[in-house]
Design a protein around this motif. Structure first.
Motif, PDB file in Angstrom:
ATOM      1  N   LEU A  72      11.032  -6.904  -8.304  1.00 51.88           N
ATOM      2  CA  LEU A  72       9.532  -7.785  -9.012  1.00 51.88           C
ATOM      3  C   LEU A  72       8.947  -7.313 -10.313  1.00 51.88           C
ATOM      4  N   GLY A  73       9.059  -5.866 -10.575  1.00 52.47           N
ATOM      5  CA  GLY A  73       8.317  -5.270 -11.787  1.00 52.47           C
ATOM      6  C   GLY A  73       7.070  -5.387 -11.401  1.00 52.47           C
ATOM      7  N   ASP A  74       6.076  -5.728 -12.449  1.00 51.04           N
ATOM      8  CA  ASP A  74       4.802  -5.949 -12.401  1.00 51.04           C
ATOM      9  C   ASP A  74       4.199  -7.181 -11.464  1.00 51.04           C
ATOM     10  N   ARG A  75       5.251  -8.044 -10.728  1.00 47.83           N
ATOM     11  CA  ARG A  75       4.659  -8.835  -9.695  1.00 47.83           C
ATOM     12  C   ARG A  75       4.554  -8.338  -8.361  1.00 47.83           C
ATOM     13  N   LEU A  76       4.885  -6.807  -8.382  1.00 50.35           N
ATOM     14  CA  LEU A  76       4.565  -5.986  -7.007  1.00 50.35           C
ATOM     15  C   LEU A  76       3.364  -5.457  -7.377  1.00 50.35           C
ATOM     16  N   LYS A  77       2.056  -5.434  -6.879  1.00 48.12           N
ATOM     17  CA  LYS A  77       0.903  -4.779  -7.069  1.00 48.12           C
ATOM     18  C   LYS A  77       0.960  -3.659  -6.032  1.00 48.12           C
ATOM     19  N   THR A  78       0.933  -2.344  -6.364  1.00 55.75           N
ATOM     20  CA  THR A  78       0.844  -1.305  -5.482  1.00 55.75           C
ATOM     21  C   THR A  78      -0.902  -0.610  -5.642  1.00 55.75           C
ATOM     22  N   TYR A  79      -1.078  -0.611  -4.247  1.00 52.34           N
ATOM     23  CA  TYR A  79      -2.422   0.173  -4.175  1.00 52.34           C
ATOM     24  C   TYR A  79      -2.175   1.418  -3.573  1.00 52.34           C
ATOM     25  N   GLN A 116       6.085  -3.860   3.400  1.00 53.33           N
ATOM     26  CA  GLN A 116       5.709  -2.621   4.495  1.00 53.33           C
ATOM     27  C   GLN A 116       6.870  -1.561   4.834  1.00 53.33           C
ATOM     28  N   GLY A 117       6.411  -0.442   4.797  1.00 53.80           N
ATOM     29  CA  GLY A 117       7.545   0.590   5.180  1.00 53.80           C
ATOM     30  C   GLY A 117       7.883   0.686   6.460  1.00 53.80           C
ATOM     31  N   THR A 118       7.954  -0.189   7.159  1.00 47.76           N
ATOM     32  CA  THR A 118       8.279   0.057   8.758  1.00 47.76           C
ATOM     33  C   THR A 118       9.714   0.672   8.915  1.00 47.76           C
ATOM     34  N   LEU A 132       7.406  -8.393   4.644  1.00 39.08           N
ATOM     35  CA  LEU A 132       8.662  -8.057   4.315  1.00 39.08           C
ATOM     36  C   LEU A 132       8.911  -6.557   4.593  1.00 39.08           C
ATOM     37  N   GLU A 133      10.027  -6.027   5.442  1.00 39.46           N
ATOM     38  CA  GLU A 133       9.996  -4.736   5.884  1.00 39.46           C
ATOM     39  C   GLU A 133      11.627  -4.229   5.503  1.00 39.46           C
ATOM     40  N   PRO A 134      11.551  -3.998   4.121  1.00 38.16           N
ATOM     41  CA  PRO A 134      13.150  -3.756   3.844  1.00 38.16           C
ATOM     42  C   PRO A 134      13.974  -2.441   4.542  1.00 38.16           C
ATOM     43  N   LEU A 135      12.930  -1.582   4.810  1.00 36.55           N
ATOM     44  CA  LEU A 135      13.596  -0.215   5.492  1.00 36.55           C
ATOM     45  C   LEU A 135      13.820  -0.366   7.090  1.00 36.55           C
ATOM     46  N   VAL A 136      13.728  -1.612   7.761  1.00 35.61           N
ATOM     47  CA  VAL A 136      13.376  -1.608   9.065  1.00 35.61           C
ATOM     48  C   VAL A 136      14.996  -1.270   9.757  1.00 35.61           C
ATOM     49  N   ALA A 195       0.891  -1.062  -0.104  1.00 29.36           N
ATOM     50  CA  ALA A 195       0.090  -0.015  -0.171  1.00 29.36           C
ATOM     51  C   ALA A 195       0.756   1.182  -0.050  1.00 29.36           C
ATOM     52  N   LEU A 196       0.725   2.008  -0.967  1.00 33.13           N
ATOM     53  CA  LEU A 196       1.362   3.393  -1.077  1.00 33.13           C
ATOM     54  C   LEU A 196       0.560   4.560  -0.455  1.00 33.13           C
ATOM     55  N   SER A 197       1.326   5.118   0.364  1.00 27.35           N
ATOM     56  CA  SER A 197       0.453   6.382   0.981  1.00 27.35           C
ATOM     57  C   SER A 197       0.856   7.646   0.421  1.00 27.35           C
ATOM     58  N   GLY A 198       2.092   7.566  -0.279  1.00 24.52           N
ATOM     59  CA  GLY A 198       2.498   8.732  -0.603  1.00 24.52           C
ATOM     60  C   GLY A 198       3.756   9.498   0.042  1.00 24.52           C
ATOM     61  N   GLY A 199       3.770   8.910   1.469  1.00 26.09           N
ATOM     62  CA  GLY A 199       4.873   9.151   2.359  1.00 26.09           C
ATOM     63  C   GLY A 199       5.905   8.865   1.933  1.00 26.09           C
ATOM     64  N   VAL A 200       7.165   9.134   2.408  1.00 30.47           N
ATOM     65  CA  VAL A 200       8.591   8.654   1.909  1.00 30.47           C
ATOM     66  C   VAL A 200       8.764   7.144   2.177  1.00 30.47           C
ATOM     67  N   ASP A 201       8.399   6.573   3.331  1.00 27.63           N
ATOM     68  CA  ASP A 201       8.486   5.134   3.624  1.00 27.63           C
ATOM     69  C   ASP A 201       7.753   4.245   2.555  1.00 27.63           C
ATOM     70  N   SER A 202       6.717   4.467   2.369  1.00 26.84           N
ATOM     71  CA  SER A 202       5.882   3.430   1.485  1.00 26.84           C
ATOM     72  C   SER A 202       6.414   3.814  -0.107  1.00 26.84           C
ATOM     73  N   SER A 203       6.826   4.972  -0.225  1.00 31.09           N
ATOM     74  CA  SER A 203       7.325   5.311  -1.529  1.00 31.09           C
ATOM     75  C   SER A 203       8.589   4.654  -2.003  1.00 31.09           C
ATOM     76  N   ALA A 204       9.500   4.691  -0.944  1.00 32.87           N
ATOM     77  CA  ALA A 204      10.790   4.352  -1.048  1.00 32.87           C
ATOM     78  C   ALA A 204      10.611   2.222  -1.222  1.00 32.87           C
ATOM     79  N   VAL A 205       9.585   1.931  -0.383  1.00 36.44           N
ATOM     80  CA  VAL A 205       9.188   0.476  -0.552  1.00 36.44           C
ATOM     81  C   VAL A 205       8.771   0.237  -1.862  1.00 36.44           C
ATOM     82  N   THR A 206       7.835   1.120  -2.369  1.00 33.73           N
ATOM     83  CA  THR A 206       7.164   0.838  -3.558  1.00 33.73           C
ATOM     84  C   THR A 206       8.206   0.684  -4.860  1.00 33.73           C
ATOM     85  N   LEU A 207       9.157   1.644  -4.763  1.00 34.61           N
ATOM     86  CA  LEU A 207      10.359   1.716  -5.758  1.00 34.61           C
ATOM     87  C   LEU A 207      11.457   0.300  -5.390  1.00 34.61           C
ATOM     88  N   LEU A 208      11.572   0.048  -4.393  1.00 25.46           N
ATOM     89  CA  LEU A 208      12.504  -1.080  -4.059  1.00 25.46           C
ATOM     90  C   LEU A 208      11.654  -2.440  -4.531  1.00 25.46           C
TER      91      LEU A 208
END
Lengths: 323, 323
Positions: free
Chosen positions: A54-61, A136-138, A173-177, A36-49
């Motif tokens: 994964l390319g299109d195998r990541l579904k971002t809402y 998740q952008g934790t 998965l919490e890549p920014l933790v 889930a992308l909120s537009g905040g920097v954490d979820s934005s970074a996770v979306t791009l990572l």
């Protein structure tokens, strides 16, 4: 994944990104992940990572909860479209506003927003996607604050009494933790996120519902959304060193005049904070003509507003937000 | 008595005083008159005129309604004692606070204060005094505003549905009815009232009850009384050109911190107005260090206050007072 801190000063962003991309690929394999992308920097970074891994195998809402800034959903989607990332915009405004109906207690408001997000809307999206992995952008600060009991972090599932693997059948998965906010900003910039997206003032989890004292009805959220747009437009150019600025819609009605007649109207409070880390803060000394102009714009452009104030108190004993 | 205006510019104060003293003597004869002294310039001038005309045959009451500034009753009594005028201090605090219990609507608050004053407390004092004459500080602006429907003047009896002669058996004398505020100030000064008493900022009829949004309980009146003392002490030396300054206790609770824990607290709003005649007004540009200092004093000296704001809106669409 360990939780040893990687301080921003020693962070090698390229290596960090490569490590996290490899880790996400290793874990997800040829499966599907969601976030889930909120537009905040954490979820934005996770979306791009996640997209890089994964390319299109990541579904971002992007879930439009009806309590966002003016034009926010479209703005976020367009930022990512420009980076080649498709974001699915989900209109859940009615669901959130219904959950907020009649709720006046600040903690219950947070709870209503959080529960509607995780338990209702996002859980449904995850189920329908068939994904087994959730990104998740934790960040490390979320863990610290949760442990210290300072704050309820909406992205720390245990607090919600949810074991996601058991409840929903997916792993988190919490890549920014291992990072703090400054490290996340560096990673986001290195991933190509434009500065206007990673260098934004903080915005509370319950969004505009936290900027309304009392019940966050559709009408009151619409009002504070318009007021927020005015305050941000006027203060952004002058409050460049400020930590945060915001508008608050009070529940109290105050006397005003319209066409020579007394009538009760709404009051908007403006807060602008100087702060290093939000733990202590002082109100920003803004130029008087700026304060007066934003007040005049609020009373003339936002229907029903007859009174505007500026915060003078420090934190503590005040807090950054009013709710 | 006619109601042709005597503009302050052409007012001959000595002659005006002599005329009014003669008129009061002619009307009251060897009877007894009463009046209520509020400490405002109008009732102060009437008290001194009446005393000059009748001496001890004027009985002057100061009614402590429990919603006054800190030390106000004692201060007013001492001012008049120094001028040789005995003022009887009447403790009616419980009666007023009981009448205000549960009342939140601003108009109903005014009504509760007005009715308790005239119908209950003052009416009882008049009856017990046996007086047949009542001296009132009505000025020409009161008449104008009542006719125009702008304001309910508490000293215009007809509005209360009271014919005093019929209801209470006394006649009303209004020696100031041809003057406006500036003329009254000249008369008060000529009668020996010290400037600190005739050149005070205006204070609303419902007193501190008008400075509390929502119910004016004893605790909330005590709180705004303390806040008012701080705001007046800090602003009086710097806001010398201001028309008025005031503190308002909000009903909304806002988040604050005490000993590291979140807790809901009170918010005080400060207003300071530049204005010629109160019909239009703009917020005074006060020095930032003054604003910050008054906020720090309020949060540290007034228990429960965690937030302080300063008004930025003009009148219209705002009004001088919030209630």
């Amino acid at each position: 994944m360990g939780t040893n801190e990687i301080p921003a000063g020693v962070l090698d962003t390229e290596r960090f990104i490569a490590d996290q991309v490899n880790d996400i690929r290793a874990q997800v394999g040829d499966g599907i992940a969601v976030n889930a992308l909120s537009g905040g920097v954490d979820s934005s970074a996770v979306t791009l990572l996640g997209h890089r891994a994964l390319g299109d195998r990541l579904k971002t809402y992007f879930i439009d909860n009806g309590i966002m800034r003016e034009g926010e959903p479209q703005w976020v989607v367009s930022i990512f479209r420009a980076l080649g990332v498709h974001v699915e915009l989900v209109d859940a405004r009615d669901e959130f506003l219904n959950a907020l109906a009649g709720v006046t207690d600040p903690e219950e408001k947070r709870e209503a927003v959080t529960q509607t997000f995780y338990r209702d809307v996002f859980a449904r999206l995850v189920r329908e996607s068939g994904a087994r992995y959730l990104l998740q952008g934790t960040i490390l600060t979320d863990i610290d604050e949760t442990v210290a009991g300072i704050k309820r972090q909406h992205n720390v599932f245990a607090q919600l009494g949810i074991d996601p693997e058991e409840a929903f059948g997916y792993r988190i998965l919490e890549p920014l933790v291992r990072l703090r906010k400054d490290g996340v900003r560096k990673v986001a910039a290195a991933l190509g996120l434009p500065e206007e997206a990673w260098n934004r003032p903080p915005f509370p989890g319950p969004a505009l519902a936290a900027r309304v004292i009392g019940e966050a009805t559709r009408e009151r959220v619409d009002l504070i959304r318009r007021a927020t747009a005015v305050v941000e437009a006027e203060l952004a150019p002058v409050a460049t060193g400020a930590f945060q600025f915001l508008a608050i819609l009070h529940e109290d009605r105050v006397t005003g005049m319209q066409d020579g007649q007394r009538q009760f109207g709404q009051q908007i409070e403006i807060r602008c904070w100087d702060s290093v880390d939000a733990r202590e803060a002082t109100p920003t000394e803004l130029p008087w003509p700026v304060l007066r102009r934003v007040a005049d714009r609020l009373t003339s452009e936002v229907p029903g507003v007859v009174s505007v104030t500026y915060n003078l108190a420090t934190k503590p004993p005040s807090t950054i937000e009013a709710v």
